[in-house]
Design an enzyme around this catalytic site. Sequence first.
Site, PDB file in Angstrom:
ATOM      1  N   HIS A 266     -23.498 -18.694 -32.004  1.00  0.00           N
ATOM      2  CA  HIS A 266     -23.287 -18.334 -30.596  1.00  0.00           C
ATOM      3  C   HIS A 266     -24.171 -19.132 -29.638  1.00  0.00           C
ATOM      4  CE1 HIS A 266     -20.815 -14.586 -31.189  1.00  0.00           C
ATOM      5  NE2 HIS A 266     -21.182 -14.876 -32.418  1.00  0.00           N
TER       6      HIS A 266
ATOM      7  N   ASP B 115     -27.652 -23.322 -22.594  1.00  0.00           N
ATOM      8  CA  ASP B 115     -27.021 -22.042 -22.935  1.00  0.00           C
ATOM      9  C   ASP B 115     -25.815 -22.305 -23.827  1.00  0.00           C
ATOM     10  OD1 ASP B 115     -26.370 -19.345 -22.893  1.00  0.00           O
ATOM     11  OD2 ASP B 115     -26.639 -19.154 -20.723  1.00  0.00           O
TER      12      ASP B 115
HETATM   13  C1  G6P Z   1     -28.115 -13.920 -27.641  1.00  0.00           C
HETATM   14  C2  G6P Z   1     -27.951 -14.181 -29.120  1.00  0.00           C
HETATM   15  C3  G6P Z   1     -27.545 -12.909 -29.847  1.00  0.00           C
HETATM   16  C4  G6P Z   1     -28.471 -11.764 -29.496  1.00  0.00           C
HETATM   17  C5  G6P Z   1     -28.529 -11.572 -27.986  1.00  0.00           C
HETATM   18  C6  G6P Z   1     -29.518 -10.476 -27.576  1.00  0.00           C
HETATM   19  O1  G6P Z   1     -26.892 -13.685 -27.072  1.00  0.00           O
HETATM   20  O2  G6P Z   1     -26.992 -15.204 -29.338  1.00  0.00           O
HETATM   21  O3  G6P Z   1     -27.516 -13.115 -31.249  1.00  0.00           O
HETATM   22  O4  G6P Z   1     -28.045 -10.574 -30.119  1.00  0.00           O
HETATM   23  O5  G6P Z   1     -28.948 -12.792 -27.400  1.00  0.00           O
HETATM   24  O6  G6P Z   1     -30.769 -10.714 -28.132  1.00  0.00           O
HETATM   25  P1  G6P Z   1     -31.460  -9.719 -29.160  1.00  0.00           P
HETATM   26  O7  G6P Z   1     -32.629 -10.479 -29.662  1.00  0.00           O
HETATM   27  O8  G6P Z   1     -31.829  -8.515 -28.358  1.00  0.00           O
HETATM   28  O9  G6P Z   1     -30.473  -9.370 -30.247  1.00  0.00           O
END
Ligand code: G6P
Length: 501
Positions: free
Chosen positions: A197, A406
């Site tokens: 992602h 990003d």
């Molecule tokens: C980004 C990453 C995700 C992640 C999200 C929130 O979008 O690609 O994998 O889940 O941030 O971050 P966190 O560390 O809270 O999961």
Amino acid sequence: MSPAGRSRSTEPTETTNGRSHNGKKSGSTTRRPQKGHTASFVVVANRLPVDRVTNPDGSADWRSSPGGLVTALEPVLRAQGGAWIGWTGAAEEDLDPFDHDGIEIVPVALSAQEIRDYYEGFSNATLWPLYHDVVAHPEFHREWWDAYRRVNRRFAERAAEVAEPGAIVWVHDYQLQLVPEILRELRPDLKIGYFLHIPFPPTELFQQLPWRREIVEGLLGADLVGFQTTGGAQNFARLVRQRAHHPTQRGSIELPDGRRVLTRAYPISIQTREFFELASQPETAARAEQVRHDVGDPKYLFLGVDRLDYTKGIYQRLRAFGELISDGSLDPEDAAFVQVANPSRERVEEYKKLRDDIERLVGRLNGEIGVLGRPVINYMHTSYGREDMAALYRAADVMVVTPLRDGMNLVAKEYIACRQADDGALVLSEFAGAARELRQAYMINPYDINQMKARMLEAATDSPRNKARRMRILRRQVFDHDIDRWATNFLDDLNDFARSR
Ligand code: G6P
């Protein structure tokens, strides 16, 4: 507007971070021992698609997260009695699998030390900055790597237990890059897809990683490795040729054992229609009016919405806005900036520092250029639910999305989806994956403050005709490419490719 709380975003790719007020009822959760339960479609992601809620009687329950990925995959998961393997977000929590609204939820436990080393450490203080152009300094620690390997194995083992013969397993994001290879060793019968992602960096940066070979081999365990942009897919293919010496041809990688791996771009999107409809509700329109009123009925309302992350360029954009006011290009009576910053990864050092820096800047700007009772920057360190986000998007004249790097940036797409007519304006960094598709945005380089100022001003003051021309094309793009189409494309390719191998 009431904040949805200091919750984290569940789904891998960035989107609004709301949790509560999402209109979703708590799903029915049945707890039962699931020994031996298997599924023909399995999602593996660091986070589970459910959040814990506390009932009025004090008992705990689970509610579906409102994120796009979860919603896009829900129909497939339900139809196939699918399973989702992930972490609850809490430490030392060893829960049995349970059924939630027809989806098998399979929690993976992490110790407090593993959260520090695997999640906060290797995932978010090594890989995250390394993959985002090294905009912060990545730290390399052998004990973090050991934890990353151990936790990836745990996720892979859970997937191997849960997947029925020949099942599809879809692994998500940078926290789990070793899962495909481990899983293939354990279960060669599976069809394994992987989607990153976040950006995949140029080889020059990736090669800093002491464990670069292991990561590449980890990913090559998949049949299909998906990226947000063709640039990411090309970076990966180049790395595979140069470091692993496997021949590649038009996205197809040939391994020494004759197996082939396909690599391609699948730009992720949002539930466009759902956002549009939510924004079209009379209550949302009223809320949007209220927002404009609350910030002083400005002529130009600028909006920023991000996870509080150093990759997002929040500091740069607020500085640019501050200068537009202080040099007289914008009148503080005419312009207001609303910046929503969703709390994120608050125990990681760089995030603490960023928060201090931004809050100091906001305080300084409001102190220096604000008018009594009318701060120029309305800064909210919180997360809002979807309804409130839709109202903010509707209210904003200019959406300002300025990341230094990003993977995609779904906030930009959400803003477009919430327009009810061909109006509004999107200022977008050329370093967001979304810039490849949203070409009609007012494009900026976030490192060039003067250019950013000029484009923000242009976006605010451009003629309605010019804005309409841009927004019409942007809306068509986002409506034609929603998240259902993204998921279908990926899964169709995975099925076709794995069948032919
Ligand atoms: C980004 C990453 C995700 C992640 C999200 C929130 O979008 O690609 O994998 O889940 O941030 O971050 P966190 O560390 O809270 O999961």
